[in-house]
Design a protein around this motif. Structure first.
Motif, PDB file in Angstrom:
ATOM      1  N   ARG A 148       3.455  -1.561   0.516  1.00 54.72           N
ATOM      2  CA  ARG A 148       4.109  -0.214   0.131  1.00 54.72           C
ATOM      3  C   ARG A 148       5.065  -0.154  -0.791  1.00 54.72           C
ATOM      4  NH1 ARG A 148       4.978   3.447   5.539  1.00 54.72           N
ATOM      5  NH2 ARG A 148       4.621   5.160   4.056  1.00 54.72           N
ATOM      6  N   PRO A 149       5.178   0.919  -1.644  1.00 49.13           N
ATOM      7  CA  PRO A 149       6.252   0.839  -2.725  1.00 49.13           C
ATOM      8  C   PRO A 149       7.715   0.777  -2.010  1.00 49.13           C
ATOM      9  CG  PRO A 149       5.152   2.993  -2.758  1.00 49.13           C
ATOM     10  CD  PRO A 149       4.463   1.982  -1.879  1.00 49.13           C
ATOM     11  N   MET A 150       8.652   0.400  -2.545  1.00 52.58           N
ATOM     12  CA  MET A 150      10.066   0.060  -1.955  1.00 52.58           C
ATOM     13  C   MET A 150      10.724   1.677  -1.969  1.00 52.58           C
ATOM     14  SD  MET A 150      11.088  -2.910  -1.241  1.00 52.58           S
ATOM     15  CE  MET A 150      12.753  -2.988  -1.380  1.00 52.58           C
ATOM     16  N   SER A 151      10.010   2.551  -2.770  1.00 58.68           N
ATOM     17  CA  SER A 151      10.676   3.935  -2.771  1.00 58.68           C
ATOM     18  C   SER A 151      10.093   4.686  -1.535  1.00 58.68           C
ATOM     19  CB  SER A 151      10.162   4.522  -3.975  1.00 58.68           C
ATOM     20  OG  SER A 151       8.898   4.645  -4.096  1.00 58.68           O
ATOM     21  N   GLU A 152       9.027   4.200  -0.678  1.00 62.02           N
ATOM     22  CA  GLU A 152       8.230   4.994  -0.103  1.00 62.02           C
ATOM     23  C   GLU A 152       8.909   4.884   1.390  1.00 62.02           C
ATOM     24  OE1 GLU A 152       4.102   5.533  -0.669  1.00 62.02           O
ATOM     25  OE2 GLU A 152       3.847   4.615   1.363  1.00 62.02           O
ATOM     26  N   GLN A 153       9.153   5.899   1.998  1.00 57.42           N
ATOM     27  CA  GLN A 153       9.820   5.842   3.266  1.00 57.42           C
ATOM     28  C   GLN A 153       8.847   5.289   4.504  1.00 57.42           C
ATOM     29  OE1 GLN A 153      10.314  10.532   3.475  1.00 57.42           O
ATOM     30  NE2 GLN A 153      10.306   9.784   5.851  1.00 57.42           N
ATOM     31  N   THR A 193       8.791  12.088  -9.527  1.00 55.07           N
ATOM     32  CA  THR A 193       9.311  10.763  -9.220  1.00 55.07           C
ATOM     33  C   THR A 193       8.478  10.110  -8.030  1.00 55.07           C
ATOM     34  OG1 THR A 193      11.617  11.435  -9.457  1.00 55.07           O
ATOM     35  CG2 THR A 193      11.305   9.668  -8.125  1.00 55.07           C
ATOM     36  N   GLN A 194       8.003  10.920  -7.194  1.00 55.14           N
ATOM     37  CA  GLN A 194       7.084  10.568  -6.093  1.00 55.14           C
ATOM     38  C   GLN A 194       6.048   9.595  -6.912  1.00 55.14           C
ATOM     39  OE1 GLN A 194       5.026  13.620  -3.986  1.00 55.14           O
ATOM     40  NE2 GLN A 194       4.084  11.923  -2.286  1.00 55.14           N
ATOM     41  N   ASP A 233       7.270   6.365  -9.264  1.00 58.77           N
ATOM     42  CA  ASP A 233       7.954   5.013  -8.291  1.00 58.77           C
ATOM     43  C   ASP A 233       6.724   4.469  -7.471  1.00 58.77           C
ATOM     44  OD1 ASP A 233      10.520   5.818  -9.422  1.00 58.77           O
ATOM     45  OD2 ASP A 233      11.137   6.684  -7.518  1.00 58.77           O
TER      46      ASP A 233
END
Length: 253
Positions: free
Chosen positions: A245-250, A212-213, A216
């Motif tokens: 940055r991707p939206m999924s990245e904290q 998933t990392q 995404d």
């Protein structure tokens, strides 16, 4: 004392974006990933592109040069950039995109990966710019674009040496902005978060297809379009750094 008049506003719908038609660009690490996507994006806008990679591969674009070169070899980079300038009648753009990564604990990452990251990410960028800048100075204008990383803006656990190389790229590019701005040359850092490419895959480098990392993450085209945006800003302005940055990245730090 009279006050200087304000600049005339741009008429609606006529923002003076730079036309890339006929511009000559060299891109390192151009056989895949962000470099390949950028080659397509620039060619679609009429630019002429020289694609530098260890394999000598890359997209089959009209008028493009595909040159086999290891960016850690300064003499080879000088020769490749010189060949591109001779073919195109000069250079306008140099994009330092070649890079390698390896993720894991500081003591777990193999030393050979440390050496490769420093040689490719740091020395490779220096080599490309040393070769390209004289041609930009001849032109009296141009752009240097470093595809660095969010890891060049903050330190991430499990990426210590990779972060060190990316911080070095950011510092180099920012210093070149200070040196070269008066000569009409802009220097920009592009700092992506995770991008879905073959970067850092295999050989225990820390990424696995199907996770998933990875799935995404952003796409190479996302970064390429941002670089095109930077290159097409009017010459009276410059963008020093752009992070995405991707939206999924904290968020870290």
């Amino acid at each position: 004392m009279s006050q200087p008049s304000a600049p005339t506003p741009y008429p609606n719908g006529t923002y003076p974006a730079e036309d890339l038609t006929g511009r000559a660009a060299v891109i390192s690490g151009a056989s895949s990933g962000i470099g390949e996507a950028l080659a397509h994006a620039l060619a679609a806008r009429g630019a002429r592109v020289a694609l530098l990679s260890r394999s000598g591969g890359g997209p089959d674009l009209p008028g493009a040069l595909r040159l086999a070169v290891d960016v850690t070899d300064s003499a080879a980079v000088d020769a490749a950039v010189g060949a591109a300038a001779a073919e195109f009648g000069g250079l306008d753009i140099a994009v330092a995109n070649a890079g390698v990564g390896s993720y894991g604990g500081f003591l777990d990452v193999p030393r050979r990966h440390d050496t490769e990251m420093v040689a490719t990410n740091v020395t490779g960028t220096i080599n490309l710019y040393r070769a390209a800048v004289p041609f930009l100075l001849e032109r009296g204008r141009g752009d240097l674009v470093t595809v660095t990383s969010e890891a060049g803006r903050r330190g991430f656990p499990g990426e210590a040496v990779y972060c060190a190389t990316k911080f070095a790229q950011v510092g180099l590019t920012r210093a070149l902005d200070g040196e070269l701005r008066e000569h009409g040359i802009r220097a920009t850092n592009i700092c992506p978060g995770g991008v879905w490419t073959n970067f850092a895959m295999g050989d225990g480098r820390g990424r696995q297809h199907g996770s998933t990392q990875v799935e995404d993450m952003m796409r190479a085209d996302d970064v390429a379009e941002l670089i095109v945006f930077v290159l097409t800003r009017p010459r009276h302005m410059r963008i020093l750094e752009s992070a995405l940055r991707p939206m999924s990245e904290q968020q870290w730090g």
